[in-house]
Scaffold this active site. Structure first.
Site, PDB file in Angstrom:
ATOM      1  N   LYS A 159      -9.496   1.733   4.143  1.00  0.00           N
ATOM      2  CA  LYS A 159      -9.266   3.088   4.666  1.00  0.00           C
ATOM      3  C   LYS A 159     -10.135   4.199   4.074  1.00  0.00           C
ATOM      4  O   LYS A 159      -9.847   5.370   4.283  1.00  0.00           O
ATOM      5  CB  LYS A 159      -7.790   3.462   4.502  1.00  0.00           C
ATOM      6  CG  LYS A 159      -7.323   3.479   3.053  1.00  0.00           C
ATOM      7  CD  LYS A 159      -5.899   3.990   2.934  1.00  0.00           C
ATOM      8  CE  LYS A 159      -5.514   4.194   1.487  1.00  0.00           C
ATOM      9  NZ  LYS A 159      -4.186   4.781   1.321  1.00  0.00           N
TER      10      LYS A 159
ATOM     11  N   GLY B 130     -19.270  15.590   9.074  1.00  0.00           N
ATOM     12  CA  GLY B 130     -18.174  15.071   9.904  1.00  0.00           C
ATOM     13  C   GLY B 130     -16.866  15.825   9.767  1.00  0.00           C
ATOM     14  O   GLY B 130     -15.937  15.609  10.541  1.00  0.00           O
TER      15      GLY B 130
ATOM     16  N   SER C  85      -4.142   6.523  13.368  1.00  0.00           N
ATOM     17  CA  SER C  85      -4.567   7.713  12.622  1.00  0.00           C
ATOM     18  C   SER C  85      -5.028   8.796  13.580  1.00  0.00           C
ATOM     19  O   SER C  85      -5.550   8.502  14.662  1.00  0.00           O
ATOM     20  CB  SER C  85      -5.715   7.325  11.690  1.00  0.00           C
ATOM     21  OG  SER C  85      -6.405   8.453  11.231  1.00  0.00           O
TER      22      SER C  85
ATOM     23  N   TYR D  81      -0.857   9.008  12.506  1.00  0.00           N
ATOM     24  CA  TYR D  81      -0.455   9.981  11.506  1.00  0.00           C
ATOM     25  C   TYR D  81      -1.579  10.934  11.218  1.00  0.00           C
ATOM     26  O   TYR D  81      -2.739  10.603  11.344  1.00  0.00           O
ATOM     27  CB  TYR D  81      -0.039   9.415  10.150  1.00  0.00           C
ATOM     28  CG  TYR D  81       0.251   7.990   9.983  1.00  0.00           C
ATOM     29  CD1 TYR D  81       1.162   7.332  10.786  1.00  0.00           C
ATOM     30  CD2 TYR D  81      -0.353   7.288   8.939  1.00  0.00           C
ATOM     31  CE1 TYR D  81       1.450   6.019  10.554  1.00  0.00           C
ATOM     32  CE2 TYR D  81      -0.059   5.983   8.716  1.00  0.00           C
ATOM     33  CZ  TYR D  81       0.842   5.349   9.529  1.00  0.00           C
ATOM     34  OH  TYR D  81       1.125   4.054   9.279  1.00  0.00           O
TER      35      TYR D  81
ATOM     36  N   ASP E  12       0.135  -9.007   2.011  1.00  0.00           N
ATOM     37  CA  ASP E  12      -0.861  -8.064   1.504  1.00  0.00           C
ATOM     38  C   ASP E  12      -1.885  -8.853   0.700  1.00  0.00           C
ATOM     39  O   ASP E  12      -1.523  -9.799   0.001  1.00  0.00           O
ATOM     40  CB  ASP E  12      -0.186  -7.016   0.600  1.00  0.00           C
ATOM     41  CG  ASP E  12      -0.990  -5.728   0.479  1.00  0.00           C
ATOM     42  OD1 ASP E  12      -2.164  -5.800   0.083  1.00  0.00           O
ATOM     43  OD2 ASP E  12      -0.437  -4.649   0.782  1.00  0.00           O
TER      44      ASP E  12
ATOM     45  N   ASN F  91      -6.333  -3.098  -2.016  1.00  0.00           N
ATOM     46  CA  ASN F  91      -6.130  -1.672  -2.291  1.00  0.00           C
ATOM     47  C   ASN F  91      -4.727  -1.391  -2.818  1.00  0.00           C
ATOM     48  O   ASN F  91      -4.193  -0.302  -2.633  1.00  0.00           O
ATOM     49  CB  ASN F  91      -6.336  -0.847  -1.018  1.00  0.00           C
ATOM     50  CG  ASN F  91      -7.808  -0.581  -0.752  1.00  0.00           C
ATOM     51  OD1 ASN F  91      -8.582  -0.425  -1.675  1.00  0.00           O
ATOM     52  ND2 ASN F  91      -8.183  -0.555   0.510  1.00  0.00           N
TER      53      ASN F  91
ATOM     54  N   TYR G 252     -14.384   3.694   9.903  1.00  0.00           N
ATOM     55  CA  TYR G 252     -12.933   3.642   9.685  1.00  0.00           C
ATOM     56  C   TYR G 252     -12.198   4.156  10.927  1.00  0.00           C
ATOM     57  O   TYR G 252     -11.330   3.484  11.485  1.00  0.00           O
ATOM     58  CB  TYR G 252     -12.517   4.463   8.453  1.00  0.00           C
ATOM     59  CG  TYR G 252     -11.037   4.730   8.429  1.00  0.00           C
ATOM     60  CD1 TYR G 252     -10.143   3.701   8.169  1.00  0.00           C
ATOM     61  CD2 TYR G 252     -10.517   5.994   8.729  1.00  0.00           C
ATOM     62  CE1 TYR G 252      -8.775   3.916   8.186  1.00  0.00           C
ATOM     63  CE2 TYR G 252      -9.159   6.221   8.745  1.00  0.00           C
ATOM     64  CZ  TYR G 252      -8.289   5.174   8.479  1.00  0.00           C
ATOM     65  OH  TYR G 252      -6.939   5.393   8.517  1.00  0.00           O
TER      66      TYR G 252
ATOM     67  N   GLY H  84       0.815  -1.211   0.000  1.00  0.00           N
ATOM     68  CA  GLY H  84       0.000   0.000   0.000  1.00  0.00           C
ATOM     69  C   GLY H  84       0.849   1.261   0.000  1.00  0.00           C
ATOM     70  O   GLY H  84       2.082   1.206  -0.083  1.00  0.00           O
ATOM     71  N   TYR H  85       0.192   2.390   0.122  1.00  0.00           N
ATOM     72  CA  TYR H  85       0.864   3.693   0.008  1.00  0.00           C
ATOM     73  C   TYR H  85       1.907   3.901   1.109  1.00  0.00           C
ATOM     74  O   TYR H  85       3.110   4.010   0.835  1.00  0.00           O
ATOM     75  CB  TYR H  85      -0.199   4.790   0.029  1.00  0.00           C
ATOM     76  CG  TYR H  85       0.320   6.216   0.019  1.00  0.00           C
ATOM     77  CD1 TYR H  85       1.365   6.606  -0.809  1.00  0.00           C
ATOM     78  CD2 TYR H  85      -0.274   7.175   0.832  1.00  0.00           C
ATOM     79  CE1 TYR H  85       1.819   7.921  -0.821  1.00  0.00           C
ATOM     80  CE2 TYR H  85       0.161   8.500   0.822  1.00  0.00           C
ATOM     81  CZ  TYR H  85       1.211   8.864   0.001  1.00  0.00           C
ATOM     82  OH  TYR H  85       1.650  10.155   0.001  1.00  0.00           O
TER      83      TYR H  85
ATOM     84  N   LYS I 134      -9.814   2.060  13.912  1.00  0.00           N
ATOM     85  CA  LYS I 134      -8.461   2.405  14.377  1.00  0.00           C
ATOM     86  C   LYS I 134      -8.453   2.552  15.910  1.00  0.00           C
ATOM     87  O   LYS I 134      -7.534   2.096  16.588  1.00  0.00           O
ATOM     88  CB  LYS I 134      -7.978   3.700  13.714  1.00  0.00           C
ATOM     89  CG  LYS I 134      -7.673   3.570  12.232  1.00  0.00           C
ATOM     90  CD  LYS I 134      -6.448   2.712  11.990  1.00  0.00           C
ATOM     91  CE  LYS I 134      -6.062   2.596  10.543  1.00  0.00           C
ATOM     92  NZ  LYS I 134      -4.940   1.678  10.331  1.00  0.00           N
TER      93      LYS I 134
END
Length: 346
Positions: A87, A300, A127, A181, A34, A38, A153, A13-14, A157
């Site tokens: 995510k 939100g 997050s 993050y 993985d 995504n 989501y 992922g990213y 977390k």
């Protein structure tokens, strides 16, 4: 602690892929698991090109306990960095059970297998969404969590963090670091890897980049009546390369035999940028005009969010070094070299 073997979930992922590059460059051995829901296998090929090193990768869904167990039986894992998660905030609202099964259930499975193999060191990819609506800014690690989480989501977390805390309470030999993050952006400076969302981007930077490269007509700005300097939402954007370096710092800390227990760190720059400031910086860095259309607020969304990063600086000896122009230049390099992301080979 280079030489240790790190299992990286969601390593294609990213954030995962950029962290794998840093780990390999620092001399760690890496095993990536993985399910590629995504992510693209092309990404890990590019990681090998950048580092000149082979990446061990296994196609595994964390909800499949037997398959996860096989990985731990085959490789001697010293610690885990756990990125794997669905995510997309909007999607999580319409598919809550899928998000809880994957993000929470997958984490339970992973931790059970880790425990069975006596691997008790994990860095968790958390997050700033766990903070909900900020009671005060900047956000410190002791700000209440969970209270204002507005979507599955963010709740997933938060739930995994609570689970990890309970695990440490029950067995003090666990070493757990949760990295919260803020808003990761940018790409590796080679332009070979970057953020490649499937479908319409949920995050602003890849959306801006897709407008710049001609894939989308304009950027929709959600609200210009927030209590901020120009009315648009303010966020703490942090370069993906800085974030990856933060994972090295956290990995070194949990591999230290003197560390055990639970610790949490914010990873951000410590300052906020508005949507319009980010757009202006991207135009400057890329030479492209980004047409914008102001539309209504998203449910939100909050006025502003940015981190107090002093704890990470003090204890991890980490701080972000790259500014907004670096973030925009590197994003533009990635997107202009890969207009269709990993879907089109160069």
């Amino acid at each position: 602690m280079s030489g240790a073997t790190v299992l990286v979930t969601g390593g294609a992922g990213y954030v995962g892929s950029h962290s794998v590059v840093q780990l390999l460059n620092q001399g760690f051995k890496v095993v990536v698991v993985d399910n590629l829901v995504n992510a693209s296998p092309e990404c890990l090929k590019r990681v090998e090109e950048i580092t000149g090193k082979k990446v061990i990768s296994v196609l595994v869904d964390l909800c499949n306990k037997d398959e996860v167990d096989k990985v731990f039986s085959k490789y001697k894992i010293d610690c885990v960095i756990h990125f794997a998660a669905l995510k997309a905030v909007g999607e999580s609202v319409s598919m809550p059970l899928t998000y809880y099964r994957n993000n929470v259930g997958g984490s339970v499975t992973l931790l059970e297998v880790m425990k069975a193999h006596n691997v008790k060191k994990i860095v968790y990819s958390s997050s700033a969404t766990v903070y909900g609506t900020p009671q005060e800014l900047p956000l410190t690690e002791d700000h209440p969590t969970g209270l204002g989480c507005t979507n599955p989501y963010g709740k997933s977390k938060y739930f995994v963090e609570e689970m990890l805390k309970d695990l440490v309470k029950s067995d003090e030999t666990w070493s757990v670091i949760s990295l919260r993050y803020f808003n990761p952006v940018g790409a590796h400076e080679s332009g070979k890897i970057g953020e490649d969302p499937k479908g319409v981007p949920n995050n602003i930077m890849p959306y801006i980049a897709q407008v710049a490269v001609g894939r989308r007509k304009d950027l929709r700005v959600f609200g210009n009546d927030y209590n901020t300097l120009d009315g648009t939402g303010v966020r703490d954007y942090v370069h993906i390369q800085d974030l990856a370096v933060g994972h090295i710092a956290a990995t070194n800390k949990i591999l230290n035999p003197n560390f055990c227990g639970w610790k949490v760190y914010n990873l951000g720059t410590g300052s906020g940028l508005s949507v319009l400031q980010l757009v202006k910086a991207f135009e400057e860095a890329s030479g492209q005009k980004i047409p914008c259309e102001v539309v209504g607020r998203r449910a939100g969304d909050i006025d502003a969010s940015y981190a107090d990063v002093s704890l990470a600086k003090k204890e991890l000896h980490w701080e972000a070094t790259r500014g907004v122009l670096d973030m925009c230049r590197d994003t533009w390099r990635w997107q202009s070299l890969n207009p269709n992301g990993y879907g089109e080979s160069e």
